[in-house]
Design a protein around this motif. Structure first.
Motif, PDB file in Angstrom:
ATOM      1  N   ASP A   2     -43.236 -33.049 -10.281  1.00  0.00           N
ATOM      2  CA  ASP A   2     -43.517 -31.635 -10.123  1.00  0.00           C
ATOM      3  C   ASP A   2     -43.446 -31.212  -8.665  1.00  0.00           C
ATOM      4  OD1 ASP A   2     -43.842 -31.157 -12.746  1.00  0.00           O
ATOM      5  OD2 ASP A   2     -46.028 -31.143 -12.733  1.00  0.00           O
ATOM      6  N   PRO A  38     -42.911 -27.234 -11.038  1.00  0.00           N
ATOM      7  CA  PRO A  38     -41.999 -26.651 -12.025  1.00  0.00           C
ATOM      8  C   PRO A  38     -42.644 -26.441 -13.397  1.00  0.00           C
ATOM      9  CG  PRO A  38     -40.885 -28.385 -10.816  1.00  0.00           C
ATOM     10  CD  PRO A  38     -42.330 -28.435 -10.403  1.00  0.00           C
ATOM     11  N   ARG A  39     -43.403 -27.409 -13.870  1.00  0.00           N
ATOM     12  CA  ARG A  39     -44.028 -27.272 -15.200  1.00  0.00           C
ATOM     13  C   ARG A  39     -45.115 -26.199 -15.191  1.00  0.00           C
ATOM     14  NH1 ARG A  39     -44.204 -33.609 -16.048  1.00  0.00           N
ATOM     15  NH2 ARG A  39     -42.100 -33.879 -16.857  1.00  0.00           N
ATOM     16  N   ARG A  58     -41.357 -18.566  -5.830  1.00  0.00           N
ATOM     17  CA  ARG A  58     -40.437 -19.516  -6.457  1.00  0.00           C
ATOM     18  C   ARG A  58     -39.852 -20.441  -5.398  1.00  0.00           C
ATOM     19  NH1 ARG A  58     -37.957 -15.017  -5.230  1.00  0.00           N
ATOM     20  NH2 ARG A  58     -35.770 -14.994  -4.601  1.00  0.00           N
ATOM     21  N   ARG A  72     -45.318 -23.651 -13.133  1.00  0.00           N
ATOM     22  CA  ARG A  72     -44.634 -22.353 -12.984  1.00  0.00           C
ATOM     23  C   ARG A  72     -44.059 -21.893 -14.311  1.00  0.00           C
ATOM     24  NH1 ARG A  72     -42.690 -19.886  -9.110  1.00  0.00           N
ATOM     25  NH2 ARG A  72     -40.596 -19.738  -9.945  1.00  0.00           N
TER      26      ARG A  72
END
Length: 144
Positions: free
Chosen positions: A3, A78-79, A141, A81
């Motif tokens: 992540d 990432p997960r 992001r 988000r």
């Protein structure tokens, strides 16, 4: 799959962005709504479910969405988000659809949900919150 951003990227870590300013307030508000919507639904379902089952189940759904958004924002990566993005999108669709339906057809909503009348019972925060959440996710992001 990690992540964490890979070496060489300039992504701002979510935990740093959440440690102050708007990120901290956003996480706090989502946490409060996760607790309040879930508690409200639990009380409504356990005490007078037969009076307005649709409204009370929608309150429970809202509570689950707020919990997922809080976890996603707090987790980051990432997960996290992706979980926050999906949750905020469901929240936005929910508040717009339920808000509209609760005004058009009051018979289906004899008691309010968190999203009824676009969150008027909560000072319209449920209407504004997904927009702020989605903006924050977009703003923080990872950059290539």
């Amino acid at each position: 799959m990690s992540d964490q951003p890979s070496a060489g990227t300039t992504a701002r870590p979510a935990d740093a962005a959440l440690s102050s300013g708007v990120g901290r307030v956003l996480l706090l508000v989502y946490g409060v709504f996760a607790l309040s919507a879930s508690a409200r639904a639990l009380v409504q379902i356990s005490t007078h479910f037969s009076e307005a089952p649709l409204a009370y189940l929608l309150s429970a759904l809202a509570g689950l969405v707020y919990i997922a958004a809080t976890v996603g924002l707090a987790r980051g990566g990432p997960r996290g988000r992706m979980l926050a993005l999906i949750s905020c999108t469901i929240e936005l669709v929910g508040v717009l659809v339920i808000g509209t339906l609760s005004i058009i057809d009051t018979g289906d909503f004899p008691d309010a949900t968190v999203w009824s009348n676009f969150g008027s019972g909560y000072g319209y925060v449920p209407l504004v919150l997904p927009f702020v959440g989605l903006w924050w996710i977009y703003r923080h992001r990872p950059t290539p």
